[in-house]
Design a protein around this motif. Structure first.
Motif, PDB file in Angstrom:
ATOM      1  N   HIS A 196       0.707  -0.976  -0.249  1.00  0.00           N
ATOM      2  CA  HIS A 196      -0.068   0.012  -0.028  1.00  0.00           C
ATOM      3  C   HIS A 196       1.107   1.136  -0.158  1.00  0.00           C
ATOM      4  O   HIS A 196       1.945   1.206   0.419  1.00  0.00           O
ATOM      5  N   GLY A 232       1.289   4.093   1.982  1.00  0.00           N
ATOM      6  CA  GLY A 232       1.062   4.818   3.120  1.00  0.00           C
ATOM      7  C   GLY A 232       2.078   5.689   3.417  1.00  0.00           C
ATOM      8  O   GLY A 232       2.831   6.154   2.576  1.00  0.00           O
ATOM      9  N   SER A 233       2.361   5.974   4.706  1.00  0.00           N
ATOM     10  CA  SER A 233       3.259   7.009   5.286  1.00  0.00           C
ATOM     11  C   SER A 233       4.826   6.620   4.735  1.00  0.00           C
ATOM     12  O   SER A 233       5.676   7.533   4.340  1.00  0.00           O
ATOM     13  N   TYR A 251       6.265  -3.441  11.811  1.00  0.00           N
ATOM     14  CA  TYR A 251       5.226  -4.341  12.209  1.00  0.00           C
ATOM     15  C   TYR A 251       5.706  -5.112  13.431  1.00  0.00           C
ATOM     16  O   TYR A 251       6.572  -5.927  13.280  1.00  0.00           O
ATOM     17  N   THR A 283       8.805   3.672   9.056  1.00  0.00           N
ATOM     18  CA  THR A 283       7.755   4.482  10.024  1.00  0.00           C
ATOM     19  C   THR A 283       7.074   3.592  10.966  1.00  0.00           C
ATOM     20  O   THR A 283       6.833   2.450  10.698  1.00  0.00           O
ATOM     21  N   ALA A 284       6.890   4.145  12.016  1.00  0.00           N
ATOM     22  CA  ALA A 284       6.011   3.528  13.050  1.00  0.00           C
ATOM     23  C   ALA A 284       5.124   4.441  13.524  1.00  0.00           C
ATOM     24  O   ALA A 284       5.197   5.672  13.538  1.00  0.00           O
ATOM     25  N   GLY A 303       7.174   3.304  18.185  1.00  0.00           N
ATOM     26  CA  GLY A 303       8.361   2.605  18.604  1.00  0.00           C
ATOM     27  C   GLY A 303       8.651   1.461  17.693  1.00  0.00           C
ATOM     28  O   GLY A 303       7.827   0.854  16.999  1.00  0.00           O
ATOM     29  N   ALA A 344       0.887   7.868  13.612  1.00  0.00           N
ATOM     30  CA  ALA A 344      -0.388   7.917  12.631  1.00  0.00           C
ATOM     31  C   ALA A 344      -0.469   6.597  12.148  1.00  0.00           C
ATOM     32  O   ALA A 344       0.617   5.850  12.028  1.00  0.00           O
TER      33      ALA A 344
HETATM   34  C1  LIG Z   1       0.441  -5.397  12.137  1.00  0.00           C
HETATM   35  C2  LIG Z   1       0.956  -3.933  12.553  1.00  0.00           C
HETATM   36  C3  LIG Z   1       1.962  -3.858  13.495  1.00  0.00           C
HETATM   37  C4  LIG Z   1       2.402  -2.736  13.862  1.00  0.00           C
HETATM   38  N1  LIG Z   1       3.332  -2.716  14.846  1.00  0.00           N
HETATM   39  C5  LIG Z   1       3.824  -1.686  15.290  1.00  0.00           C
HETATM   40  C6  LIG Z   1       5.012  -1.462  16.536  1.00  0.00           C
HETATM   41  O1  LIG Z   1       5.425  -2.316  16.863  1.00  0.00           O
HETATM   42  N2  LIG Z   1       5.176  -0.237  16.910  1.00  0.00           N
HETATM   43  C7  LIG Z   1       4.723   0.943  16.227  1.00  0.00           C
HETATM   44  O2  LIG Z   1       4.926   2.024  16.793  1.00  0.00           O
HETATM   45  N3  LIG Z   1       3.649   0.969  15.359  1.00  0.00           N
HETATM   46  C8  LIG Z   1       3.124  -0.172  14.808  1.00  0.00           C
HETATM   47  N4  LIG Z   1       2.533  -0.387  13.953  1.00  0.00           N
HETATM   48  C9  LIG Z   1       1.698   1.234  13.383  1.00  0.00           C
HETATM   49  C10 LIG Z   1       2.578   1.375  11.860  1.00  0.00           C
HETATM   50  O3  LIG Z   1       3.932   0.788  12.108  1.00  0.00           O
HETATM   51  C11 LIG Z   1       2.403   2.751  11.609  1.00  0.00           C
HETATM   52  O4  LIG Z   1       1.197   3.314  11.520  1.00  0.00           O
HETATM   53  C12 LIG Z   1       3.301   3.043  10.452  1.00  0.00           C
HETATM   54  O5  LIG Z   1       3.591   4.500  10.154  1.00  0.00           O
HETATM   55  C13 LIG Z   1       2.400   2.443   8.972  1.00  0.00           C
HETATM   56  O6  LIG Z   1       3.038   2.836   7.953  1.00  0.00           O
HETATM   57  P1  LIG Z   1       2.340   2.745   6.497  1.00  0.00           P
HETATM   58  O7  LIG Z   1       1.241   3.766   6.411  1.00  0.00           O
HETATM   59  O8  LIG Z   1       3.375   3.060   5.522  1.00  0.00           O
HETATM   60  O9  LIG Z   1       1.537   1.424   6.494  1.00  0.00           O
HETATM   61  C14 LIG Z   1       1.795  -1.529  13.390  1.00  0.00           C
HETATM   62  C15 LIG Z   1       0.820  -1.812  12.352  1.00  0.00           C
HETATM   63  C16 LIG Z   1       0.389  -2.832  11.997  1.00  0.00           C
HETATM   64  C17 LIG Z   1      -0.439  -2.963  11.095  1.00  0.00           C
END
Ligand SMILES: Cc1cc2nc3c(=O)[nH]c(=O)nc-3n(C[C@H](O)[C@H](O)[C@H](O)COP(=O)(O)O)c2cc1C
Length: 231
Positions: free
Chosen positions: A11, A13-14, A83, A121-122, A125, A155
């Motif tokens: 996707h 995303g960010s 993730y 990105t997260a 953390g 986000a």
């Molecule tokens: C399955 C899953 C696991 C995730 N694990 C974490 C995590 O361990 N730490 C965190 O801060 N965010 C976590 N997130 C949030 C995403 O890392 C964060 O929203 C990220 O910016 C999404 O990037 P994207 O927009 O490119 O998908 C998780 C999200 C998903 C769907």
């Protein structure tokens, strides 16, 4: 400048947004792949690549366009959202296919001309471990310069990123693009890969030969004075 972006997610995303911003600011010709859309196979552990060569991998037909793009690129960008504190499974599945490229096996001299970036990105953390998941491969492939860029965006999609974090992203991508442009045309090897090359060279000279790696090094003169980053 040729850039290849390999996204560890399908996707836009960010994470994808930041990678595209950096690639556009760096300029040049850009190619883009998404995982698992463009490569969805997990390594089967058959050891064909280690015992012969990567071209004989059962997944090579699907892997080949990505391999070619990486080998042609001056800049390789790998990205993944965090993730559960790590890179996505599909990114790790992809990277598992390049064990033979590690400097402890069959270093690729062309890596010494390339730069790379690992982006993550997260929500808050796990950026450091995720970026490192990708940087481990990029560094051990012997890429001259590997940059790491992890950011907590607070986000789950780009539209939700707070303005002050967006501003930080714009600043960081501009700075990184400038550094990358300044460093094109240089040659060398990152410190970590160089250290492992030396350790492996010692092992080749003092322990029983492991083929085909030993023959590959011998043929290129790496047991003598030549080095992959000076070829
Ligand atoms: C399955 C899953 C696991 C995730 N694990 C974490 C995590 O361990 N730490 C965190 O801060 N965010 C976590 N997130 C949030 C995403 O890392 C964060 O929203 C990220 O910016 C999404 O990037 P994207 O927009 O490119 O998908 C998780 C999200 C998903 C769907």
């Amino acid at each position: 400048m040729k850039t290849v972006m390999i996204h560890g997610q399908n996707h836009e995303g960010s994470t994808c947004m930041i990678t595209r911003e950096l690639a556009n600011k760096t300029g040049g010709e850009i190619q883009e792949f998404f995982l698992p859309r463009d490569f969805d196979k997990p390594c089967m552990g058959c050891y064909t690549c280690f015992q012969t060569e990567l071209k004989n991998c059962p997944h090579y037909k699907m892997l080949e366009p990505l391999v070619s793009a990486i080998l042609e690129a001056d800049l390789i960008i790998l990205d993944s959202p965090v993730y559960v504190y790590h890179a996505t499974g599909q990114m790790m599945n992809f990277l598992d296919h390049f064990g033979t490229w590690w400097v402890v096996h069959r270093p690729m001299p062309e890596m010494s001309k390339k730069q790379a970036v690992a982006i993550s990105t997260a929500a808050g953390g796990g950026m450091k471990s995720t970026v490192q998941d990708m940087a481990d491969s990029l560094e051990m492939w012997g890429i001259r310069k590997v940059y790491k860029f992890g950011i907590g965006v607070q986000a789950v999609k780009p539209e939700e990123i707070p303005a002050r974090i967006l501003a930080k992203i714009h600043r960081k991508t501009s700075y990184l693009a400038q550094r990358i442009r300044k460093n094109t045309e240089k040659r060398g090897c990152n410190v970590r890969a160089r250290k492992w090359f030396s350790l492996m060279r010692f092992a080749h000279k003092h322990f029983p030969a492991m083929q085909p790696d030993h023959g590959y090094w011998e043929q290129r003169g790496w047991h003598a004075k030549l080095r992959p980053w000076t070829e």
